[in-house]
Structures are given as structure tokens and as C-alpha cells.
Enzyme design. Structure first.
Site, PDB file in Angstrom:
ATOM      1  N   CYS A  84      79.313  58.754  40.777  1.00 41.01           N
ATOM      2  CA  CYS A  84      78.899  59.185  39.611  1.00 41.01           C
ATOM      3  C   CYS A  84      77.871  60.323  39.598  1.00 41.01           C
ATOM      4  O   CYS A  84      77.009  60.826  38.769  1.00 41.01           O
ATOM      5  CB  CYS A  84      78.340  58.272  38.548  1.00 41.01           C
ATOM      6  SG  CYS A  84      76.933  57.169  39.084  1.00 41.01           S
ATOM      7  N   ASP A 100      82.038  52.259  45.069  1.00 37.60           N
ATOM      8  CA  ASP A 100      81.455  52.892  43.721  1.00 37.60           C
ATOM      9  C   ASP A 100      79.855  52.577  43.629  1.00 37.60           C
ATOM     10  O   ASP A 100      79.476  51.768  42.750  1.00 37.60           O
ATOM     11  CB  ASP A 100      82.384  52.032  42.591  1.00 37.60           C
ATOM     12  CG  ASP A 100      81.637  52.571  41.261  1.00 37.60           C
ATOM     13  OD1 ASP A 100      81.287  53.967  41.284  1.00 37.60           O
ATOM     14  OD2 ASP A 100      82.053  52.045  40.334  1.00 37.60           O
ATOM     15  N   GLU A 136      78.734  42.718  45.691  1.00 33.28           N
ATOM     16  CA  GLU A 136      77.693  42.991  44.703  1.00 33.28           C
ATOM     17  C   GLU A 136      76.283  42.456  44.671  1.00 33.28           C
ATOM     18  O   GLU A 136      76.267  41.219  44.907  1.00 33.28           O
ATOM     19  CB  GLU A 136      78.573  42.952  43.174  1.00 33.28           C
ATOM     20  CG  GLU A 136      77.532  42.740  41.906  1.00 33.28           C
ATOM     21  CD  GLU A 136      76.827  44.198  41.865  1.00 33.28           C
ATOM     22  OE1 GLU A 136      77.499  45.366  41.812  1.00 33.28           O
ATOM     23  OE2 GLU A 136      75.851  44.315  41.226  1.00 33.28           O
TER      24      GLU A 136
HETATM   25  C1  LIG Z   1      78.160  52.182  39.275  1.00 34.23           C
HETATM   26  S1  LIG Z   1      78.047  50.598  39.561  1.00 34.23           S
HETATM   27  C2  LIG Z   1      79.918  49.986  39.828  1.00 34.23           C
HETATM   28  C3  LIG Z   1      80.286  48.781  39.209  1.00 34.23           C
HETATM   29  C4  LIG Z   1      81.698  48.439  39.027  1.00 34.23           C
HETATM   30  N1  LIG Z   1      82.326  49.170  40.251  1.00 34.23           N
HETATM   31  C5  LIG Z   1      82.292  49.081  38.045  1.00 34.23           C
HETATM   32  O1  LIG Z   1      83.161  50.061  37.753  1.00 34.23           O
HETATM   33  O2  LIG Z   1      82.072  48.435  36.843  1.00 34.23           O
HETATM   34  C6  LIG Z   1      77.162  50.384  40.791  1.00 34.23           C
HETATM   35  C7  LIG Z   1      77.141  48.894  41.206  1.00 34.23           C
HETATM   36  O3  LIG Z   1      76.183  48.869  42.531  1.00 34.23           O
HETATM   37  C8  LIG Z   1      75.291  47.512  42.333  1.00 34.23           C
HETATM   38  N2  LIG Z   1      74.576  47.696  43.540  1.00 34.23           N
HETATM   39  C9  LIG Z   1      73.355  48.608  43.402  1.00 34.23           C
HETATM   40  N3  LIG Z   1      72.801  48.377  44.770  1.00 34.23           N
HETATM   41  C10 LIG Z   1      73.602  47.851  45.550  1.00 34.23           C
HETATM   42  C11 LIG Z   1      73.493  46.986  46.725  1.00 34.23           C
HETATM   43  N4  LIG Z   1      72.233  47.469  47.795  1.00 34.23           N
HETATM   44  N5  LIG Z   1      74.175  46.298  47.409  1.00 34.23           N
HETATM   45  C12 LIG Z   1      75.251  45.663  46.520  1.00 34.23           C
HETATM   46  N6  LIG Z   1      75.544  46.153  45.157  1.00 34.23           N
HETATM   47  C13 LIG Z   1      74.626  47.161  44.618  1.00 34.23           C
HETATM   48  C14 LIG Z   1      74.696  47.607  41.007  1.00 34.23           C
HETATM   49  O4  LIG Z   1      74.407  46.420  40.619  1.00 34.23           O
HETATM   50  C15 LIG Z   1      76.164  48.029  40.131  1.00 34.23           C
HETATM   51  O5  LIG Z   1      76.772  46.792  39.660  1.00 34.23           O
END
Ligand SMILES: C[S@@+](CC[C@H](N)C(=O)[O-])C[C@H]1O[C@@H](n2cnc3c(N)ncnc32)[C@H](O)[C@@H]1O
Length: 421
Positions: free
Chosen positions: A379, A352, A301
Site C-alpha cells: 500500500c 502484505d 501476524e
Molecule cells: C496491510 S495489513 C494486511 C492485513 C491482511 N493481509 C489483509 O489484507 O487484511 C498489515 C498487517 O501486518 C501486521 N504486522 C505489522 N507488523 C508486523 C510484524 N512485524 N510481524 C507480523 N505482522 C505484522 C499488522 O498487524 C497488519 O495486520
């Protein structure tokens, strides 16, 4: 004003009604299939254009009286309040099927949508803006404000908190206030602060006025700070408790979070020999809940605060086989060591991503890593369709797909697709 008569024949993935007029495809908000409507002159002469709804001349069969009184006043928080729930479901399923089958070439199973068990009181997150010292909900359409009691999709705890905030004058240095509730009815607050000058005084004033709140955090240019009260809001499902800072992400549909977990658990088929990769793990929602089923969980993350929350939550929940790595997914995954697992063991990835889906370097790292099974939680179905094509080209086969309605009264859909190598 020029008026056009239009028949609405479909709903598109963004929730707009669609009709044809003189070779043009017009999209119109707040319409339903079968509606005969009067619309404004199209906004452009392009083949596709928006037009505004002026009058419903004959309602279509799926049109209902919106359960929410604010909808007819212009609130666009939920754009499908005027559609019956069965029609909402049918259009979500139809649009998803078109996207995956016709556009992305998906040939696996497409299961019936998992319906929402609660159409009201499900939303545990609320964002309010500071309008000249008063906290208001600003919907997408025309900026009319909304009374807390009108917004029936919010949890009762958030409705009560919102009502309590109505009597407060908020210092102008606070731009926005986000509220989160948990199953215990506690409410955490998170303020977005414009500038450092006046930060302390403004937040002290806000906190003093919010005796009922569980805790207050704030973000300014200097980053996140816990300000007052409890620094985390606990969200519990089964034996796992997630300890989230007040700006931390948690599934917004409090009622359906369990059903989403059950679906992902079923699809992941994790076993004691498997290493589970929880990619884009946030505060470890999937990884922590599935930890007992896998040999080991590794989460990735980019938000270090979420990673810290995942680690604290694992300790609090007594898990010893999880670890969480902070950084960009593509970069971290590319350097993650291969597991020292027994023969016949496999890696399974729960992926995700945010609405944009996978960045090219994330696709590259995932394909190079080659987990046996990928459970892609999306989503935003158009991003899933695009990424599915890339993964299929790289040797993955789409096996099964189930959408789950986490966002009733909107066109948004959560989709869980399982791919195997
Ligand atoms: C849809 S949320 C999912 C969070 C978790 N799976 C949940 O169900 O609570 C997407 C997550 O991806 C992270 N994110 C976005 N871009 C990213 C990247 N390039 N590398 C790692 N994480 C990333 C965001 O900070 C966010 O926490």
C-alpha cells in the site's frame, strides 16, 4: 503577504502539485498539472519546499469541479477531488513506473492500472474524534468539520450511522470512535478510551444511544474488550466469511476487495501441491480466500486478536487446511518448519506488510526461506521499491506488477508485484 506566480508541471507521489521557481522546487497541495497559480512565500529556503495555494489564475486541463462540496471548504480527506479521474489514474501509473523502473531497476511487466469501479460509496471505515462531546471528522487541512451527507466516499451505512451520531453527546473519556460497515449494511463500533475511570458508564451511555449498531468494542490501556451487542462483524466474499472484532482490519474499499483478491489469486498461481504462506496476514484475508487452491496455508501476524479472528473465520467457513501463527514476522518465519510436501511442490508467499514495508529481519527470514514465488501486496510504493531492490539482490526477479486503485480521489495506490526465484 508575498505572492509568487507558479506553473504546476507534475504531481508527486504524495499528491502535491510541483513547480519550479528561482531554482527551488515548490510543492503545493490542491493543484493540478497545467495550473497557473499564485502561491505563498515558500515555507523554507531549501531546494524543496512547500508553499500554500492562494489562487488558481488559469486552471490546467485536468482540473474539475470537486464532486465533494467539503473539498472547497478545506477538507483534506481526499486530496485529489479537483482532478479528473483519468488524470488521477495517469499520474498514479506514471509515478509508479518512475519509482519502479527508474529508481528500483524493475524490468518485469508493468500492467495497466486496475480502475476503481465505484468512485463514491466505497469506503467501509470511518474514524471520528471526540471534540468537546461531539463526534467530528477531522481532515488533514484546517480542522473544519464535515457533515455526514457531504462525505460521498463513505458507504451509505456509514453515512447513516455518522448522521445518527450527530445528535449524541459523547462522554469525554472516549477519545475516538471508529466505525466499520459490511455488505449487509451492519455497522460495528470501536471506542478508544482514555482511562479506566468511568469506562463502564461511558460505554453503557454510548451503547444506549446507538440502538442501530451491530456491536461495540473498546480499547483502553488494558487492551481490547467486546463491550456490547455482537462481538464480531461478518464480512463475506464468495464462500469465505471473515469474523472481525470491531477493531479488526479489513480491506477498506468494500467494492474493490473482490478485484484485489482476484489479482492476488491470479498472481499466486497456487496449486494443490503448494504451501501458501500468508505473511502479515491480518485476519487471513488472502490465506482464507486462497485456501481451496493450496495444499496448506500458514499465516503469520503479530496481532493475536487478528490471528484468533483468522482461526475463527476458517472454522466458520469450513476450512481445514489453514493455521495462523502469532508473532513478529521475521522471528516466526525464521523458525517455521519446512513443509512435508510431495516432490515438485513449492512454497508461495503472499506478503502484505504495513506501509513501512519489510523490516530487515523480515527480508532476511524471507530470503532464507526462499519461497519459489513471492506476491508482494503493497500500500506504499516507495517501500515496495526499496524492498524490491533488496529481494532482487538476493536472487529474486520481478516478473509482473499491477496496481489497483483502491483509493480513488487520493494519491494512494495498492500495488501487487510478483517475484520469482
Ligand atoms: C496491510 S495489513 C494486511 C492485513 C491482511 N493481509 C489483509 O489484507 O487484511 C498489515 C498487517 O501486518 C501486521 N504486522 C505489522 N507488523 C508486523 C510484524 N512485524 N510481524 C507480523 N505482522 C505484522 C499488522 O498487524 C497488519 O495486520
Amino acid at each position: 503577504m508575498a505572492r509568487l506566480q507558479l506553473s504546476i508541471t507534475a504531481l508527486n507521489e504524495t499528491g502535491y502539485g510541483v513547480g519550479q521557481k528561482a531554482g527551488q522546487t515548490l510543492t503545493v497541495a490542491r493543484t493540478a498539472p497545467g495550473d497557473q497559480v499564485l502561491v505563498s512565500k515558500p515555507q523554507s529556503a531549501d531546494r524543496w519546499s512547500r508553499a500554500d495555494l492562494l489562487q488558481v489564475v488559469h486552471p490546467g486541463p485536468d482540473r474539475v469541479t470537486p464532486p465533494c462540496p467539503a473539498f472547497s471548504r478545506g477538507c483534506g480527506g481526499c486530496q485529489w477531488q479537483h482532478l479528473s479521474y483519468p488524470a488521477q489514474m495517469a499520474w498514479k501509473q506514471k509515478n509508479l513506473s518512475h519509482l519502479l523502473r527508474s529508481q528500483a531497476g524493475y524490468k518485469g511487466e508493468l500492467h495497466p492500472l486496475v480502475l476503481a469501479t465505484a468512485l463514491q460509496g466505497y469506503r467501509n471505515k470511518l474514524s471520528l474524534k471526540n471534540a468537546l462531546g461531539k463526534l467530528v471528522f477531522v481532515p488533514e487541512f484546517d480542522g473544519s468539520t464535515l457533515a455526514p451527507s457531504e462525505c460521498a466516499v463513505q458507504t451509505p451505512a456509514l453515512q447513516a450511522a455518522w448522521a445518527a451520531l450527530q445528535g449524541i453527546r459523547v462522554p469525554m473519556v472516549i477519545e475516538q470512535l471508529h466505525l466499520r460497515s459490511n455488505a449487509a449494511g451492519q455497522v460495528g463500533l470501536h471506542a478508544f478510551v482514555r482511562e479506566e475511570k468511568g469506562f463502564d458508564a461511558a460505554l453503557r451511555e454510548l451503547w444506549t444511544a446507538c440502538g442501530w449498531a451491530h456491536g461495540l468494542g473498546a480499547t483502553s490501556r488494558k487492551g481490547y474488550r467486546a463491550v456490547a451487542g455482537e462481538p464480531v462483524l461478518a464480512q463475506t466474499l464468495g464462500r469465505i466469511t471473515w469474523l472481525l472484532p470491531h477493531n479488526g482490519f479489513f480491506q477498506t474499499n468494500a467494492v474493490m476487495a473482490d478485484a484485489l483478491l482476484a489479482l492476488v489469486t491470479r498472481e499466486a498461481k497456487a496449486g494443490r501441491t503448494n504451501r501458501l504462506l500468508d505473511l502479515y496476514c491480518g485476519a487471513g484475508f488472502f490465506g482464507l480466500a486462497l485456501a481451496d487452491l493450496a495444499h496448506e496455508v500458514v499465516g503469520i501476524e503479530e496481532n493475536p486478536q487478528s490471528v484468533a479472528a483468522a482461526e475463527a473465520s476458517a472454522r466458520y467457513s469450513g476450512l481445514t487446511n489453514t493455521r495462523f501463527l502469532a508473532g513478529d514476522l521475521g522471528a516466526v518465519l525464521a523458525t517455521l518448519e519446512k513443509p512435508a510436501l510431495a516432490t515438485n511442490s513449492t512454497e508461495i508467499a503472499v506478503v502484505d506488510p504495513p506501509r513501512e514495508g519489510l523490516l530487515p529481519r523480515a527480508v532476511e527470514a524471507l530470503v532464507a526461506r526462499a519461497p519459489q514465488r513471492v506476491v508482494y501486496v503493497s500500500c506504499h510504493a516507495p517501500s515496495l521499491a526499496r524492498d524490491y531492490k533488496l529481494l532482487a539482490k538476493a536472487g529474486y526477479r520481478g516478473v509482473s506488477c499491477t496496481a489497483i486503485d483502491l483509493f480513488p480521489h487520493t494519491s494512494h495506490l495498492e500495488t501487487v508485484m510478483t517475484l520469482e526465484r
